[in-house]
Design a protein around this motif. Structure first.
Motif, PDB file in Angstrom:
ATOM      1  N   THR A 524      17.689  32.512  45.399  1.00  0.00           N
ATOM      2  CA  THR A 524      18.936  32.275  44.676  1.00  0.00           C
ATOM      3  C   THR A 524      19.100  33.240  43.514  1.00  0.00           C
ATOM      4  N   GLY A 525      20.358  33.485  43.198  1.00  0.00           N
ATOM      5  CA  GLY A 525      20.661  34.308  42.031  1.00  0.00           C
ATOM      6  C   GLY A 525      20.647  33.485  40.764  1.00  0.00           C
ATOM      7  N   ASP A 526      20.505  32.185  40.916  1.00  0.00           N
ATOM      8  CA  ASP A 526      20.571  31.280  39.774  1.00  0.00           C
ATOM      9  C   ASP A 526      19.243  31.249  39.024  1.00  0.00           C
ATOM     10  N   LYS A 527      19.235  30.535  37.886  1.00  0.00           N
ATOM     11  CA  LYS A 527      18.047  30.600  37.043  1.00  0.00           C
ATOM     12  C   LYS A 527      16.957  29.630  37.506  1.00  0.00           C
ATOM     13  N   LEU A 528      15.757  29.876  37.004  1.00  0.00           N
ATOM     14  CA  LEU A 528      14.571  29.189  37.491  1.00  0.00           C
ATOM     15  C   LEU A 528      14.678  27.672  37.388  1.00  0.00           C
ATOM     16  N   GLU A 529      15.029  27.168  36.197  1.00  0.00           N
ATOM     17  CA  GLU A 529      15.044  25.721  36.010  1.00  0.00           C
ATOM     18  C   GLU A 529      16.068  25.041  36.911  1.00  0.00           C
ATOM     19  N   THR A 530      17.246  25.671  37.017  1.00  0.00           N
ATOM     20  CA  THR A 530      18.278  25.099  37.888  1.00  0.00           C
ATOM     21  C   THR A 530      17.778  25.067  39.333  1.00  0.00           C
ATOM     22  N   ALA A 531      17.184  26.167  39.730  1.00  0.00           N
ATOM     23  CA  ALA A 531      16.690  26.250  41.106  1.00  0.00           C
ATOM     24  C   ALA A 531      15.607  25.202  41.354  1.00  0.00           C
ATOM     25  N   LYS A 532      14.758  25.030  40.368  1.00  0.00           N
ATOM     26  CA  LYS A 532      13.674  24.058  40.514  1.00  0.00           C
ATOM     27  C   LYS A 532      14.245  22.650  40.622  1.00  0.00           C
ATOM     28  N   ASN A 533      15.217  22.371  39.767  1.00  0.00           N
ATOM     29  CA  ASN A 533      15.850  21.061  39.807  1.00  0.00           C
ATOM     30  C   ASN A 533      16.509  20.811  41.164  1.00  0.00           C
ATOM     31  N   ILE A 534      17.257  21.789  41.624  1.00  0.00           N
ATOM     32  CA  ILE A 534      17.892  21.651  42.943  1.00  0.00           C
ATOM     33  C   ILE A 534      16.805  21.511  44.003  1.00  0.00           C
ATOM     34  N   GLY A 535      15.700  22.217  43.818  1.00  0.00           N
ATOM     35  CA  GLY A 535      14.569  22.115  44.741  1.00  0.00           C
ATOM     36  C   GLY A 535      14.073  20.688  44.868  1.00  0.00           C
ATOM     37  N   PHE A 536      13.970  20.010  43.729  1.00  0.00           N
ATOM     38  CA  PHE A 536      13.510  18.615  43.782  1.00  0.00           C
ATOM     39  C   PHE A 536      14.555  17.719  44.422  1.00  0.00           C
ATOM     40  N   SER A 537      15.822  17.924  44.042  1.00  0.00           N
ATOM     41  CA  SER A 537      16.819  16.992  44.581  1.00  0.00           C
ATOM     42  C   SER A 537      17.093  17.234  46.057  1.00  0.00           C
ATOM     43  N   THR A 538      16.786  18.439  46.571  1.00  0.00           N
ATOM     44  CA  THR A 538      16.960  18.658  48.009  1.00  0.00           C
ATOM     45  C   THR A 538      15.678  18.347  48.781  1.00  0.00           C
ATOM     46  N   ARG A 539      14.660  17.938  48.070  1.00  0.00           N
ATOM     47  CA  ARG A 539      13.345  17.640  48.650  1.00  0.00           C
ATOM     48  C   ARG A 539      12.680  18.883  49.259  1.00  0.00           C
ATOM     49  N   VAL A 540      13.110  20.035  48.769  1.00  0.00           N
ATOM     50  CA  VAL A 540      12.351  21.255  49.084  1.00  0.00           C
ATOM     51  C   VAL A 540      11.021  21.147  48.347  1.00  0.00           C
TER      52      VAL A 540
END
Ligand SMILES: Nc1ncnc2c1ncn2[C@@H]1O[C@H](COP(=O)(O)OP(=O)(O)OP(=O)(O)O)[C@@H](O)[C@H]1O
Ligand SMILES: [Mg+2]
Ligand code: NA
Length: 751
Positions: A524-540
């Motif tokens: 992603t082009g987005d920032k680390l924390e956002t990506a990590k958060n989305i990672g948790f909510s998508t169960r990645v």
């Protein structure tokens, strides 16, 4: 019927006219071969002992000095002969088949008399044999019917029995018996013929597997693609879009994918942006929650009234949001503003800021107009647009240079936090805490900044800007360069937090994909924390995972950092813990940085042929292959593609990679992976147009790979096996045909 006498040979002349061959019918495949007419007699003689006998002419006239070609020999009829006479069977060969019993010279005379001598040879026996047989014939008819002329095919049935007597010599009888080669009776024959025909039919009428699976050029409709396009379970009712297979010959690859590279924004998320929180001057307005829209309006208005400096800060942020964008506005019939935005973030911001009192109303030749109904200066305001520095994924920011209605020239910038921090006049006072808070909630953050520009700077810079705009080569690069000159020492105004909800069913799809043993990389082009958060909510990501982070803080210590991460990854995976890796764009840049070739002379000539490996590429791969999940954040479009290349080329055995994305910044990645899947979303059609498959929701990916991919792969495998079988059958039937027809090429058929 009793047959008195006949010949026993099959003979024919090859098209050269010279070679004569006689074939014995004593058991198929056994042959006696003789050359020349003279020897044909001996061949015929051996054949006399067998039940079938033919004399066949070759096509055309023999050039043999001994005259008409032919073969045969008079013989006694084999005792079994009668048993083999069966009506209804035909010899459909290309040879005329005649059997004669006659004395040679008389027959020749007779045939010449009939006008056939040139075409038909004769095999003759000696008179005494004929005489003996004659006595066994109680009755004979005279017949002067011409024999089949032309040698082009005899259609006389098996068992056809014709007699000829020579004129003036009633004692000499010519007897023609057509015998279909047969051994073992009619059932045996019928079975053979049936088998041969069935075999041939099978072989000839099967659709060709090669043609079907491998030889289609993309446009031809393909059954596999048809199934994908017509799968109702991959049809999006809301957007009315079915799945599409644009490259049909990749259908079976879908079933072998072992790495999935996914974009985040618009691929895992809906790309429906909504402004939720704004940080201005140390204050946060708005909350994330169930209610839609921005909830901090009242608090913001309150703060404006209470605190004049805060009011100015709020106006400054709203000004940037309302003016610095590329949104196009239209009015619908009821007079309401409608916005069309290339970037969903901008669309959401312009919409939200309109509700806060800064309504963007449109663009004119002079600039853009804003309807302000908050603060001291209200009413329609026109901002003269002096320059636009467009957003690119590489720049991660966008700015406009405008002349305000009051006459000052100002540069209004918004962009990603890390670049904005670098460009800030005072990086120390950057509101990092609020940024982190927003990102932890999974909000997309944008930072606003501005700088007042003097007339002198404007004049000087604008010259360069115009030059870059008209430059003929690498205009984009030139424009980015001039933009860099002016986008500096910015005053940081505030931060926006935009919510982008997850797509429906993303979690389930990701769990399924991971259960299938497929490795998932989110780029992603987005920032680390956002990506990590989305990672948790998508169960990645899950809390049971060992999450390792690879960032570039100190270039010199990077190797040690990488080694340490590798050691922890090894340890965790040895303990049976699932490992996830989060890597930043800066770290990737260092990992993929190519070392300068030692021999600088050969550097150019080596060129693109053998791209040197990145500096820490191998080390990075050793870490990455141990991780079932990798998240790469703040990566540029080119880096997205490079990561795919590294995995494709570096991992052994070479894996099948699939990339899925929705935006223009995913195009290089989609093209690099073997299978590219585009999401037909809100960010234009670039991704879909260069993808092999198009779906409208991420969740359909699970079905596309795990159902269609698997089926397609199995079908392809079956077709390959089928194709081998088909060819084996074809060759087998030809081989049997050769044996059974005694290499005559004559087909024995039921008639
Ligand atoms: N219109 C814009 N103006 C200014 N900055 C923007 C704009 N759009 C995006 N950005 C910033 O640039 C960053 C990179 O954008 P990019 O489009 O490459 O990736 P993305 O949209 O964040 O994520 P993904 O790669 O998952 O789609 C964004 O995270 C955002 O901070
Ligand atoms: Mg984007
Ligand atoms: Na995207």
């Amino acid at each position: 019927m009793r047959v008195s006498s006949r010949l026993g040979a099959i003979g024919f002349l090859e098209s050269s006219g010279r070679m004569l061959r006689g074939y014995s019918q004593s058991g198929w495949g056994k042959q006696s071969e003789a050359e020349g007419v003279g020897e044909m007699h001996s061949a015929a003689a051996t054949l006399c002992h067998h039940r079938s006998a033919f004399v066949g002419p070759g096509r055309g006239q023999s050039e043999h000095p001994e005259g008409p070609c032919g073969s045969g020999g008079a013989a006694e009829v084999h005792p079994q002969l009668q048993g083999t006479h069966r009506a209804g069977q035909r010899h459909a060969g290309s040879l005329g088949c005649q059997a004669f019993a006659a004395s040679r010279h008389r027959l020749e005379e007779h045939l010449v008399g009939l006008g056939l001598g040139g075409l038909y040879g004769s095999g003759v026996s000696h008179g005494h044999e004929l005489e003996r047989s004659e006595s066994q014939v109680p009755q004979h008819r005279k017949s002067h019917q011409p024999l089949h002329a032309g040698g082009g095919g005899c259609s006389m049935p098996h068992g056809a029995h014709q007699r000829y007597s020579l004129p003036g010599d009633e004692a000499t009888i010519l007897e023609l018996v057509v015998l279909v080669p047969c051994r073992g009776g009619p059932v045996h024959l019928a079975a053979r013929i049936y088998w041969l025909l069935a075999d041939l039919l099978c072989a000839l009428f099967q659709p060709d597997a090669h043609l079907f699976v491998f030889h289609h050029g993309g446009k031809e409709p393909d059954a596999q693609a048809y199934f994908i396009k017509n799968d109702l379970q991959m049809y999006d009712e809301v957007q009315d879009t079915p799945a599409n297979a644009r490259t049909t010959n990749l259908c079976h690859e879908l079933g072998q994918v072992s790495y999935v590279f996914s974009d985040k924004t618009g691929t895992l998320t809906q790309n429906v942006m909504e402004l939720k929180r704004i940080s201005i001057g140390g204050e946060i307005y708005g909350e994330t929650g169930e209610e839609s829209g921005f909830q901090g309006r009242a608090a913001m208005l309150n703060a404006r009234l209470k605190n004049p400096s805060q009011a100015a800060a709020i106006d400054a942020v709203l000004e940037v949001l309302a003016v610095s964008h590329t949104v196009v506005s239209t009015k619908d019939r009821s007079g309401r503003m409608k916005y069309e935005a290339e970037s969903p973030d901008e669309g959401a911001l312009v919409e939200a800021v309109g509700r806060l009192g800064w309504v963007f109303t449109g663009r004119t030749n002079e600039g853009l107009t804003v309807e302000v109904n908050i603060g001291e200066t209200t009413g329609s305001q026109t901002y003269e647009l002096l320059a636009l520095n467009a957003f690119t994924s590489a720049r991660k920011r966008q700015s406009v240079l405008v002349r305000r209605p009051s006459g000052e020239v100002v540069l209004l910038v918004k962009g990603a936090d890390d670049v904005m921090q670098k460009l800030a006049a005072d990086p120390q006072s950057f509101p990092e805490e609020h940024l982190r808070a927003f990102a932890k909630q999974g909000l997309r953050t944008l930072v606003m900044g501005r700088r007042w520009i003097s007339e002198a700077e404007l004049r000087q810079w604008h010259q360069e800007y115009t030059k870059a705009q008209t430059s003929m080569q690498d205009r984009e690069g030139a424009l980015a360069q001039v933009a860099d000159q002016i986008e500096r020492s910015l005053e940081t105004l505030g931060i926006t937090g935009i919510e982008d909800k997850l797509q429906v069913g993303v979690e389930d799809a990701i769990v399924k994909i991971r259960q299938a043993g497929i490795k998932l990389w989110v780029l992603t082009g987005d920032k680390l924390e956002t990506a990590k958060n989305i990672g948790f909510s998508t169960r990645v990501l899950s809390s049971s995972m060992e999450i390792l982070t690879l960032d570039l803080t100190d270039r010199r210590a990077f190797k040690d950092h990488l080694e340490a991460v590798k050691a922890s990854a090894e340890q965790a995976s040895n303990n049976g813990v699932t490992v996830a890796l989060i890597v930043t764009g800066h770290a990737l840049e260092e990992i993929l940085r190519r070392e300068k070739s030692e021999a600088n002379g050969s550097e150019r000539s080596m060129g693109k042929k053998s791209q040197p490996k990145g500096k820490y590429q191998d080390l990075f791969l050793e870490v990455a292959v141990r991780c079932s999940v990798v998240i790469a954040c703040r990566v540029s479009p080119l880096q997205k593609a490079e990561v795919v290349t590294v995995v494709r080329k570096g991992v052994k055995p070479t894996p099948v990679t699939l990339a899925i994305g929705d935006g223009a910044n995913d195009v290089p990645m989609l093209q690099e992976a073997q299978v590219g899947v585009g999401i037909s979303g809100r960010e234009g059609r670039q991704a879909v147009n260069c993808a092999d498959f198009a779906i409208s929701q991420f969740r359909y990916l699970a079905r596309l790979m795990l159902v269609h991919g698997r089926w397609n792969y199995r079908r392809a495998c079956k077709f390959v096996i089928y194709s081998f079988w088909k060819n084996a059958v074809l060759v087998r039937s030809l081989a049997f045909m050769v044996v059974w027809s005694c290499r005559t090429g004559c087909m024995v058929m039921c008639g």
